[in-house]
Scaffold this motif. Sequence first.
Motif, PDB file in Angstrom:
ATOM      1  N   HIS A   1      50.102  29.289  47.870  1.00  0.00           N
ATOM      2  CA  HIS A   1      48.817  28.949  48.865  1.00  0.00           C
ATOM      3  C   HIS A   1      48.404  27.355  48.259  1.00  0.00           C
ATOM      4  CE1 HIS A   1      47.806  33.235  49.626  1.00  0.00           C
ATOM      5  NE2 HIS A   1      48.317  33.248  48.310  1.00  0.00           N
TER       6      HIS A   1
ATOM      7  N   GLN B   1      40.067  31.945  46.259  1.00  0.00           N
ATOM      8  CA  GLN B   1      41.116  33.125  45.521  1.00  0.00           C
ATOM      9  C   GLN B   1      40.248  34.220  45.990  1.00  0.00           C
ATOM     10  OE1 GLN B   1      42.546  32.673  41.694  1.00  0.00           O
ATOM     11  NE2 GLN B   1      42.655  30.053  42.061  1.00  0.00           N
TER      12      GLN B   1
ATOM     13  N   ARG C   1      39.195  36.875  51.814  1.00  0.00           N
ATOM     14  CA  ARG C   1      40.282  37.224  52.442  1.00  0.00           C
ATOM     15  C   ARG C   1      39.973  36.603  53.837  1.00  0.00           C
ATOM     16  NH1 ARG C   1      42.452  42.268  50.772  1.00  0.00           N
ATOM     17  NH2 ARG C   1      42.717  42.908  52.818  1.00  0.00           N
TER      18      ARG C   1
ATOM     19  N   HIS D   1      42.797  35.169  55.802  1.00  0.00           N
ATOM     20  CA  HIS D   1      44.176  35.132  56.569  1.00  0.00           C
ATOM     21  C   HIS D   1      44.910  36.442  56.805  1.00  0.00           C
ATOM     22  CE1 HIS D   1      44.046  30.907  55.003  1.00  0.00           C
ATOM     23  NE2 HIS D   1      44.152  30.577  56.244  1.00  0.00           N
TER      24      HIS D   1
ATOM     25  N   CYS E   1      46.811  38.579  54.022  1.00  0.00           N
ATOM     26  CA  CYS E   1      45.932  39.321  53.095  1.00  0.00           C
ATOM     27  C   CYS E   1      46.092  40.870  53.129  1.00  0.00           C
ATOM     28  CB  CYS E   1      44.383  39.050  52.936  1.00  0.00           C
ATOM     29  SG  CYS E   1      44.065  37.315  52.284  1.00  0.00           S
TER      30      CYS E   1
ATOM     31  N   GLU F   1      49.832  41.660  52.505  1.00  0.00           N
ATOM     32  CA  GLU F   1      49.843  41.982  51.117  1.00  0.00           C
ATOM     33  C   GLU F   1      49.295  43.380  50.743  1.00  0.00           C
ATOM     34  OE1 GLU F   1      48.144  39.156  48.471  1.00  0.00           O
ATOM     35  OE2 GLU F   1      48.460  37.565  49.417  1.00  0.00           O
ATOM     36  N   ASP F   2      48.232  43.776  51.346  1.00  0.00           N
ATOM     37  CA  ASP F   2      47.964  45.142  51.201  1.00  0.00           C
ATOM     38  C   ASP F   2      49.053  46.408  51.551  1.00  0.00           C
ATOM     39  OD1 ASP F   2      45.353  44.206  50.389  1.00  0.00           O
ATOM     40  OD2 ASP F   2      44.335  44.711  52.372  1.00  0.00           O
TER      41      ASP F   2
ATOM     42  N   ASP G   1      50.079  35.927  43.737  1.00  0.00           N
ATOM     43  CA  ASP G   1      49.565  34.665  44.324  1.00  0.00           C
ATOM     44  C   ASP G   1      49.642  33.320  43.453  1.00  0.00           C
ATOM     45  OD1 ASP G   1      48.483  35.862  46.940  1.00  0.00           O
ATOM     46  OD2 ASP G   1      47.619  37.115  45.571  1.00  0.00           O
TER      47      ASP G   1
END
Length: 325
Positions: A12, A18, A21, A23, A26, A29-30, A41
């Motif tokens: 990023h 940080q 959420r 984008h 995110c 990523e989950d 990250d």
Amino acid sequence: MSFGRHRVAILHTEDEPQNIRRHLICIIEDALKQLGVDIVDLYGTDKFVPADLLFVHYDRSVVPTHVERFARQYRRRINAGARDIRKHTYADGLLAPDSPYEGRVIVKSTLNYGGQPEESSRSLLTRIRNKASRLAGLRDAPLIHSKQGYRIYERLSDVPAAYFSHHHVVQKLQPEWDGEKNILREYIFLGNNHFENIERSSDLIITEDENVSCHPFNPHPRLLEMRRKLKLDYGKLDYTMIDGEPFIFDANKTLGLGEYVDQDASSTEYVSMLHAFALEIVRILNDPEFRSYDLTRLHGALRAGPARLPQPQPGALPAAKVQNG
């Protein structure tokens, strides 16, 4: 497909919040975490962390050269070559003051998201100087920071001369109509996964969107060619279909979440797309022959997209509308 333990590093900008959420990455990523992939990250390029793949998620229209150098340390990379997505480098229907064109035109910022990421990262002193310049009349055309600031003119000759600058683009207005509704098409992709999201509105500039569908599809060859030009492994292209051809007017590589969708048809479609993107990253992780932006792999025979959620699947995830830049 093997689901062995891998690590993905996501790069990023240095000033990316940080704990917010905002984008689509995110949610991806989950899904990756549920598939057993470790995520780290990175904020800026000061620290190198070993990983099996680097996902460059650098929220700037023009990515600095030091980011590209940093990315070369990783064998597998996503969007490492996507350096410049300013509209004046690729958008269709761009006009100069003396262009032979009769019809309505639209004025936008050349920067993605109206240059808001760049503006927020600039120093206070720089912003004060720029404001002083505008107040002094050195810049006659105000900067456009969002869709609400887009300007539509009935003819090219109506556009103020100050808008023909390196800050803006002047473009043919080419809406696609479905009866009384205006259609926006979004080609959303990651690797070999191709989805088309369709929004509909009564407004010429779609901001409050009525979602029609989000399905795997066979992208038009010109959409794939634009990916090649911009070197996009992940992102979206906004377009309309005019006389059977895509009219492309925006590209984005850091897709925003927008507002969450409740449990309805579009929610299921978005979950399917997000799962497919996570699974595509796992495929890349397990492909020893993968090379960053391998066009032969990305652009092979055009197919309808991935099979519906191959196993194993992540659990149910919240879906989100993609926010238009």
